[in-house]
Design a protein around this motif. Structure first.
Motif, PDB file in Angstrom:
ATOM      1  N   ASP A   1      11.570  -4.669 -10.065  1.00  9.15           N
ATOM      2  CA  ASP A   1      12.312  -5.655  -9.267  1.00  9.15           C
ATOM      3  C   ASP A   1      12.404  -5.216  -7.810  1.00  9.15           C
ATOM      4  O   ASP A   1      12.558  -6.033  -6.915  1.00  9.15           O
ATOM      5  CB  ASP A   1      13.733  -5.834  -9.821  1.00  9.15           C
ATOM      6  N   LYS A   2      12.339  -3.907  -7.618  1.00  6.49           N
ATOM      7  CA  LYS A   2      12.451  -3.395  -6.250  1.00  6.49           C
ATOM      8  C   LYS A   2      11.095  -3.142  -5.601  1.00  6.49           C
ATOM      9  O   LYS A   2      10.943  -3.254  -4.395  1.00  6.49           O
ATOM     10  CB  LYS A   2      13.257  -2.094  -6.244  1.00  6.49           C
ATOM     11  N   CYS A   3      10.106  -2.763  -6.403  1.00  5.89           N
ATOM     12  CA  CYS A   3       8.795  -2.390  -5.846  1.00  5.89           C
ATOM     13  C   CYS A   3       8.157  -3.573  -5.125  1.00  5.89           C
ATOM     14  O   CYS A   3       8.095  -4.674  -5.662  1.00  5.89           O
ATOM     15  CB  CYS A   3       7.870  -1.915  -6.964  1.00  5.89           C
ATOM     16  N   THR A   4       7.700  -3.356  -3.884  1.00  6.99           N
ATOM     17  CA  THR A   4       6.992  -4.425  -3.175  1.00  6.99           C
ATOM     18  C   THR A   4       5.519  -4.072  -2.969  1.00  6.99           C
ATOM     19  O   THR A   4       4.818  -4.740  -2.224  1.00  6.99           O
ATOM     20  CB  THR A   4       7.628  -4.711  -1.793  1.00  6.99           C
ATOM     21  N   GLY A   5       5.072  -3.007  -3.606  1.00  8.01           N
ATOM     22  CA  GLY A   5       3.655  -2.667  -3.528  1.00  8.01           C
ATOM     23  C   GLY A   5       3.208  -2.152  -2.175  1.00  8.01           C
ATOM     24  O   GLY A   5       2.073  -2.385  -1.756  1.00  8.01           O
ATOM     25  N   LEU A   6       4.083  -1.445  -1.478  1.00 10.09           N
ATOM     26  CA  LEU A   6       3.718  -0.905  -0.158  1.00 10.09           C
ATOM     27  C   LEU A   6       2.631   0.166  -0.274  1.00 10.09           C
ATOM     28  O   LEU A   6       1.803   0.330   0.614  1.00 10.09           O
ATOM     29  CB  LEU A   6       4.938  -0.268   0.510  1.00 10.09           C
ATOM     30  N   GLY A   7       2.705   0.937  -1.363  1.00 15.23           N
ATOM     31  CA  GLY A   7       1.682   1.960  -1.579  1.00 15.23           C
ATOM     32  C   GLY A   7       1.907   3.263  -0.838  1.00 15.23           C
ATOM     33  O   GLY A   7       0.983   4.063  -0.683  1.00 15.23           O
ATOM     34  N   ILE A   8       3.127   3.501  -0.398  1.00 14.62           N
ATOM     35  CA  ILE A   8       3.405   4.781   0.261  1.00 14.62           C
ATOM     36  C   ILE A   8       3.287   5.909  -0.768  1.00 14.62           C
ATOM     37  O   ILE A   8       2.767   6.983  -0.478  1.00 14.62           O
ATOM     38  CB  ILE A   8       4.781   4.732   0.955  1.00 14.62           C
ATOM     39  N   CYS A   9       3.693   5.631  -2.011  1.00 13.82           N
ATOM     40  CA  CYS A   9       3.513   6.614  -3.102  1.00 13.82           C
ATOM     41  C   CYS A   9       2.035   6.914  -3.298  1.00 13.82           C
ATOM     42  O   CYS A   9       1.648   8.069  -3.511  1.00 13.82           O
ATOM     43  CB  CYS A   9       4.131   6.084  -4.394  1.00 13.82           C
ATOM     44  N   GLU A  10       1.216   5.886  -3.202  1.00 16.17           N
ATOM     45  CA  GLU A  10      -0.230   6.092  -3.382  1.00 16.17           C
ATOM     46  C   GLU A  10      -0.801   6.995  -2.295  1.00 16.17           C
ATOM     47  O   GLU A  10      -1.695   7.808  -2.557  1.00 16.17           O
ATOM     48  CB  GLU A  10      -0.949   4.739  -3.376  1.00 16.17           C
ATOM     49  N   SER A  11      -0.260   6.861  -1.085  1.00 18.55           N
ATOM     50  CA  SER A  11      -0.803   7.723  -0.025  1.00 18.55           C
ATOM     51  C   SER A  11      -0.347   9.169  -0.212  1.00 18.55           C
ATOM     52  O   SER A  11      -0.957  10.084   0.338  1.00 18.55           O
ATOM     53  CB  SER A  11      -0.438   7.182   1.357  1.00 18.55           C
ATOM     54  N   ILE A  12       0.686   9.395  -1.023  1.00 19.16           N
ATOM     55  CA  ILE A  12       1.139  10.771  -1.297  1.00 19.16           C
ATOM     56  C   ILE A  12       0.416  11.349  -2.521  1.00 19.16           C
ATOM     57  O   ILE A  12      -0.058  12.479  -2.494  1.00 19.16           O
ATOM     58  CB  ILE A  12       2.675  10.794  -1.507  1.00 19.16           C
ATOM     59  N   ALA A  13       0.303  10.563  -3.584  1.00 16.05           N
ATOM     60  CA  ALA A  13      -0.362  11.040  -4.808  1.00 16.05           C
ATOM     61  C   ALA A  13      -1.248   9.939  -5.385  1.00 16.05           C
ATOM     62  O   ALA A  13      -0.879   9.240  -6.329  1.00 16.05           O
ATOM     63  CB  ALA A  13       0.698  11.466  -5.832  1.00 16.05           C
ATOM     64  N   PRO A  14      -2.461   9.794  -4.820  1.00 14.48           N
ATOM     65  CA  PRO A  14      -3.321   8.673  -5.208  1.00 14.48           C
ATOM     66  C   PRO A  14      -3.825   8.733  -6.654  1.00 14.48           C
ATOM     67  O   PRO A  14      -4.269   7.718  -7.191  1.00 14.48           O
ATOM     68  CB  PRO A  14      -4.494   8.769  -4.220  1.00 14.48           C
ATOM     69  N   ASP A  15      -3.761   9.932  -7.275  1.00  8.69           N
ATOM     70  CA  ASP A  15      -4.213   9.990  -8.670  1.00  8.69           C
ATOM     71  C   ASP A  15      -3.095   9.598  -9.639  1.00  8.69           C
ATOM     72  O   ASP A  15      -3.321   9.460 -10.835  1.00  8.69           O
ATOM     73  CB  ASP A  15      -4.751  11.386  -9.006  1.00  8.69           C
ATOM     74  N   VAL A  16      -1.882   9.433  -9.124  1.00  5.61           N
ATOM     75  CA  VAL A  16      -0.756   9.058  -9.979  1.00  5.61           C
ATOM     76  C   VAL A  16      -0.383   7.586  -9.770  1.00  5.61           C
ATOM     77  O   VAL A  16      -0.099   6.858 -10.706  1.00  5.61           O
ATOM     78  CB  VAL A  16       0.475   9.960  -9.679  1.00  5.61           C
ATOM     79  N   PHE A  17      -0.393   7.165  -8.496  1.00  2.65           N
ATOM     80  CA  PHE A  17       0.028   5.804  -8.157  1.00  2.65           C
ATOM     81  C   PHE A  17      -1.148   5.020  -7.585  1.00  2.65           C
ATOM     82  O   PHE A  17      -1.928   5.551  -6.808  1.00  2.65           O
ATOM     83  CB  PHE A  17       1.124   5.834  -7.084  1.00  2.65           C
ATOM     84  N   GLU A  18      -1.231   3.744  -7.973  1.00  2.00           N
ATOM     85  CA  GLU A  18      -2.241   2.901  -7.347  1.00  2.00           C
ATOM     86  C   GLU A  18      -1.719   1.476  -7.259  1.00  2.00           C
ATOM     87  O   GLU A  18      -1.251   0.915  -8.259  1.00  2.00           O
ATOM     88  CB  GLU A  18      -3.543   2.927  -8.165  1.00  2.00           C
ATOM     89  N   VAL A  19      -1.791   0.899  -6.054  1.00  2.00           N
ATOM     90  CA  VAL A  19      -1.453  -0.513  -5.913  1.00  2.00           C
ATOM     91  C   VAL A  19      -2.742  -1.292  -6.111  1.00  2.00           C
ATOM     92  O   VAL A  19      -3.723  -1.073  -5.390  1.00  2.00           O
ATOM     93  CB  VAL A  19      -0.836  -0.810  -4.534  1.00  2.00           C
ATOM     94  N   ASP A  20      -2.764  -2.152  -7.110  1.00  2.00           N
ATOM     95  CA  ASP A  20      -4.026  -2.829  -7.423  1.00  2.00           C
ATOM     96  C   ASP A  20      -4.248  -4.024  -6.497  1.00  2.00           C
ATOM     97  O   ASP A  20      -3.444  -4.289  -5.603  1.00  2.00           O
ATOM     98  CB  ASP A  20      -4.100  -3.197  -8.908  1.00  2.00           C
ATOM     99  N   ASP A  21      -5.348  -4.723  -6.726  1.00  2.00           N
ATOM    100  CA  ASP A  21      -5.754  -5.744  -5.764  1.00  2.00           C
ATOM    101  C   ASP A  21      -4.826  -6.957  -5.707  1.00  2.00           C
ATOM    102  O   ASP A  21      -4.903  -7.740  -4.771  1.00  2.00           O
ATOM    103  CB  ASP A  21      -7.193  -6.192  -6.044  1.00  2.00           C
ATOM    104  N   ASP A  22      -3.957  -7.107  -6.699  1.00  2.00           N
ATOM    105  CA  ASP A  22      -3.009  -8.215  -6.548  1.00  2.00           C
ATOM    106  C   ASP A  22      -1.645  -7.721  -6.038  1.00  2.00           C
ATOM    107  O   ASP A  22      -0.654  -8.453  -6.041  1.00  2.00           O
ATOM    108  CB  ASP A  22      -2.887  -9.038  -7.848  1.00  2.00           C
ATOM    109  N   GLY A  23      -1.629  -6.463  -5.590  1.00  2.09           N
ATOM    110  CA  GLY A  23      -0.408  -5.959  -4.948  1.00  2.09           C
ATOM    111  C   GLY A  23       0.596  -5.336  -5.906  1.00  2.09           C
ATOM    112  O   GLY A  23       1.703  -4.998  -5.508  1.00  2.09           O
ATOM    113  N   SER A  24       0.205  -5.157  -7.187  1.00  2.00           N
ATOM    114  CA  SER A  24       1.139  -4.567  -8.152  1.00  2.00           C
ATOM    115  C   SER A  24       0.894  -3.068  -8.298  1.00  2.00           C
ATOM    116  O   SER A  24      -0.249  -2.618  -8.287  1.00  2.00           O
ATOM    117  CB  SER A  24       0.963  -5.211  -9.529  1.00  2.00           C
ATOM    118  N   LEU A  25       1.975  -2.349  -8.478  1.00  2.00           N
ATOM    119  CA  LEU A  25       1.855  -0.892  -8.620  1.00  2.00           C
ATOM    120  C   LEU A  25       1.477  -0.525 -10.057  1.00  2.00           C
ATOM    121  O   LEU A  25       2.102  -0.967 -11.020  1.00  2.00           O
ATOM    122  CB  LEU A  25       3.185  -0.222  -8.252  1.00  2.00           C
TER     123      LEU A  25
END
Lengths: 422, 64
Positions: free
Chosen positions: B9-33
């Motif tokens: 409900d809070k995640c907006t798919g910014l992908g800041i987590c992905e820029s820190i740990a890309p093998d753990v987090f990924e925002v996919d092409d429709d913007g979902s984490l």
């Protein structure tokens, strides 16, 4: 008891943030007033912003939130401090608000759905994809700068890269249309500036700019409906929210928001940074010594220093206490990001431009919560690319005195001479 | 082992987590984490904490 403390809570603060004159000052001068408010009255009540396009409400006004911690708290509590009743510190006619703000002036659940239609284009992977093109564009811009020689830095560098980037992503193809849209986007945030208005009323400039943006948006939408491409406008014309396609008005609003947010922010950060690097040669030297090693940390300082978006507003959805003040349901609460980014409680020696500052929890992309800037990584990619080119190829470039835009929303530099010293 | 919990409900798919740990987090092409690795190794805790703290929308947390 007839005496209560209630009326006192509503006295206007002696440091007024409402007059046009306050917003025509330089950022350094405004900081002197913010410093007083942060230290003594961090949540203060002010009369309605001067120059509003609508007559101010009786007894109206706004709360100014000037401390970093309070700005973050308000930003992270969208249920209490909503965006759906407006995001500007002056009353803007509702039709204009809706026409330009798109999902920025909405709340969950609609905000979540609308924002997602475009946010997918700003993810790390998508930004990475466009990064090489941004670098190539930065190289071309500095090629042209060297050819041009001493000139207006804003015109020749700062406004060019963000313009190229955002319109490339949205799908505006020809340069002439990009210029029309950029000028109109500038007009939307410049109505408080007499030079820009040139005798026109604020509402006149606003309407003119808005019509220009809507025209570009709808022509482009039409073209993408006929022939889809791989760009944001195609996504928008094909999108469905709750089983319904977006209306032309909604598509145009997206376009206005992307044009304003995509242009003005990175442009002003570029200009402000170039000036700061000119005034702080030691900081420039640090970057020149080890650009790759230092730029990631430095960019956050560039953005903190510039704070291109100075204010956004929220509206209280219930009675609530904030920093010792009683906020009533319906009250306007304005977040002063410029002030929060100079808060000595959070930043050591906040008036020092320090490219090694770390951690740097600035709030130039917002104080957190659902409206946090989705273009943050795109902005950082552009700043990294352009300053690499500038610092390696015109390392002694000097930026002169900036000419600031008057207004209470964007901390914008209209023009700034530069000397290349090649 | 740390386990990553996402409040969607809070995640907006910014992908800041992905820029820190890309093998753990990924925002996919429709913007979902997407969480690529729900329970990463203990040695990754520092990075995960950085992602949690760095999330502007406060959408991430770690459960043990």
């Amino acid at each position: 008891m007839t005496l209560t403390t209630e009326p006192n809570a509503r006295q206007y603060d002696p440091v007024s943030l409402a007059p046009m004159a306050f917003w025509a000052k330089s950022p350094e001068e405004r900081e002197e007033d913010y410093a007083v408010l942060r230290a003594e009255r961090p949540i203060s009540w002010h009369p309605p912003a001067e120059g509003s396009m609508m007559p101010p409400q009786e007894g109206g006004g706004f709360w100014a939130v000037t401390r970093h911690a309070d700005i973050v708290a308000v930003s992270k509590d969208p249920e209490t401090f909503c965006s759906g009743e407006g995001i500007q510190m002056e009353d803007v006619p509702l039709d204009i608000l809706e026409a330009v703000s798109s999902f920025l002036a909405t709340d969950a659940p609609r905000h979540t759905k609308l924002r997602k239609l475009v946010s997918a284009a700003f993810t790390p992977k998508r930004v990475k994809k466009i990064e090489e093109q941004i670098k190539a564009q930065a190289t071309r811009l500095v090629d042209q700068l060297i050819e041009t020689g001493d000139c207006d830095f804003v015109e020749h560098i700062s406004r060019r890269l963000p313009q190229w980037t955002i319109f490339e992503m949205v799908g505006v193809e020809d340069q002439e249309t990009r210029e029309i849209a950029t000028r109109a986007a500038d007009g939307m945030v410049s109505w408080g500036d007499e030079d820009v208005r040139q005798g026109r009323e604020p509402a006149e400039l606003l309407t003119e700019s808005l019509m220009a943006l809507i025209n570009v948006a709808l022509e482009l939408a039409e073209a993408r409906r006929a022939e889809p491409r791989d760009d944001l406008m195609t996504n928008l014309v094909q999108a469905e929210v709750d089983g319904e396609q977006l209306t032309d008005e909604e598509i145009a609003a997206f376009f206005c928001l992307l044009s304003i947010a995509g242009n003005d922010t990175t442009r002003n950060t570029t200009s402000s940074t170039m000036r700061a690097l000119t005034l702080n040669p030691d900081q420039r030297a640090l970057l020149r010594e080890d650009y790759e090693g230092r730029i990631t940390v430095a960019i956050d300082e560039f953005v903190r220093w510039a704070t291109p978006v100075m204010t956004f507003r929220r509206t209280a959805t219930r009675d609530v206490e904030l920093g010792g003040q009683q906020i009533k349901q319906g009250d306007w609460v304005v977040l002063f990001y410029s002030s929060g980014n100079r808060d000595p409680e959070v930043f050591d020696d906040p008036m020092r431009f320090d490219v090694t500052r770390s951690p740097n929890p600035h709030i130039a992309f917002g104080g957190g919560g659902p409206h946090y800037c989705m273009g943050n990584q795109l902005a950082k990619t552009q700043l990294r690319a352009i300053f690499w080119e500038l610092l390696t190829r015109v390392p002694d470039l000097e930026a002169g005195e900036p000419v600031y835009l008057a207004g209470n929303f964007m901390q914008a530099i209209k023009s700034m001479p530069c000397r290349l010293n090649l | 082992m740390p386990r990553i919990v996402v409040d969607y409900d809070k995640c907006t798919g910014l992908g800041i987590c992905e820029s820190i740990a890309p093998d753990v987090f990924e925002v996919d092409d429709d913007g979902s984490l997407l969480i690529l690795e729900e329970s990463p190794d203990e040695t990754r805790r520092g990075e995960l904490q950085e992602a949690v703290d760095g999330c502007p929308t406060g959408a991430l947390s770690i459960e043990d």
